[in-house]
Design an enzyme around this catalytic site. Structure first.
Site: not given
Ligand code: GTP
Ligand code: MG
Length: 183
Positions: A73
Site C-alpha cells: 500500500q
Molecule cells: P498487500 O499486502 O496489500 O501489499 O498485498 P499482497 O501483494 O500481499 O497481495 P495478497 O497476497 O494479499 O493477494 C491479493 C489478492 O490477489 C488476494 O485476493 C489473492 O488471493 C490474489 N492472488 C494472489 N496471487 C494470485 C495468483 O497467482 N492468482 C490469482 N488468481 N490470484 C492471486
C-alpha cells in the site's frame, strides 16, 4: 558450533500483487506445510506494515530463510527501504493481470532497482497471477514495467519469471533461482 546459514529475502511490489500469497506458497514448499492452516493460501488479508516469515529454505538443505513480506500500500512503501541494507535477495511482484497499474508498478520497480543499498543484489521479478485469463504474457509485462529501459540499473543477476501464487506454477523455479544466487 557452526552457525546455520541464513538468507533474508525482501518481497516488494504494489498492493494486491500477491506478495503474501507467494510467501505462503513458498512456506508450503519448504516442508513447513504442516504449519499452514487450510485456506491460508487462499484467504490472505492485505498486509499492514510488514511481516517476517521464517522458513526452512525449500530446495536447499540447511539454509534458513527470512522472508520479509512488505505491504505494498502506498502509505507503507516508505518502509521498504528500512530493510534494504539487510537483505541478500529481492523479490519484486507484479500482478500480470492488472494492466491499469503497470505504470505504477514500473515506478515502484524503478525506485527499488536504483536504490544504492540494493546495488548488485539479485532480483527476481515475479509476473504473478498467470493463471488469470487476461494476464499479460511475460514479454508484455517486461515491456510494460520498462525492463528494457532499466538496463542501467539492472547491473546484477536478475530474472523474470511468470508464476501463479495460487497454483504454485513457476514459483518453485523462481525461488530455486533466487536461492542459488544468494547462497
Ligand atoms: P498487500 O499486502 O496489500 O501489499 O498485498 P499482497 O501483494 O500481499 O497481495 P495478497 O497476497 O494479499 O493477494 C491479493 C489478492 O490477489 C488476494 O485476493 C489473492 O488471493 C490474489 N492472488 C494472489 N496471487 C494470485 C495468483 O497467482 N492468482 C490469482 N488468481 N490470484 C492471486
Ligand atoms: Mg501482503
Amino acid at each position: 558450533r557452526l552457525k546455520k546459514a541464513k538468507a533474508t529475502l525482501l518481497v516488494v511490489g504494489l498492493d494486491n500483487s500477491g506478495k503474501t500469497t507467494l510467501a505462503k506458497t513458498i512456506q508450503g514448499f519448504s516442508g513447513d506445510a504442516e504449519q499452514l492452516q487450510e485456506g491460508d493460501i487462499l484467504n490472505v488479508q492485505p498486509t499492514i506494515g510488514f511481516k517476517v516469515e521464517k522458513v526452512d529454505s525449500p530446495f536447499s538443505k540447511g539454509l534458513k530463510l527470512n522472508i520479509v513480506d512488505m505491504s505494498g500500500q502506498q502509505c507503507y512503501r516508505e518502509l521498504w527501504q528500512t530493510y534494504y541494507e539487510d537483505v541478500q535477495g529481492i523479490l519484486f511482484v507484479v500482478d500480470a493481470a492488472d494492466h491499469r497499474r503497470f505504470s505504477e508498478a514500473r515506478e515502484a520497480l524503478l525506485g527499488v532497482v536504483k536504490h544504492s543499498e540494493l546495488e548488485k543484489k539479485p532480483l527476481l521479478l515475479f509476473s504473478n497471477k498467470m493463471d488469470l485469463r487476461h494476464a499479460g504474457t511475460g514479454a508484455q509485462v517486461a515491456k510494460e514495467v520498462g525492463l528494457n529501459d532499466l538496463a542501467n540499473h539492472l547491473q546484477r543477476a536478475w530474472r523474470l519469471q511468470g508464476c501463479s501464487a495460487i497454483t504454485g506454477e513457476g514459483v518453485d523455479d523462481g525461488i530455486k533461482w533466487l536461492i542459488s544466487q544468494v547462497k
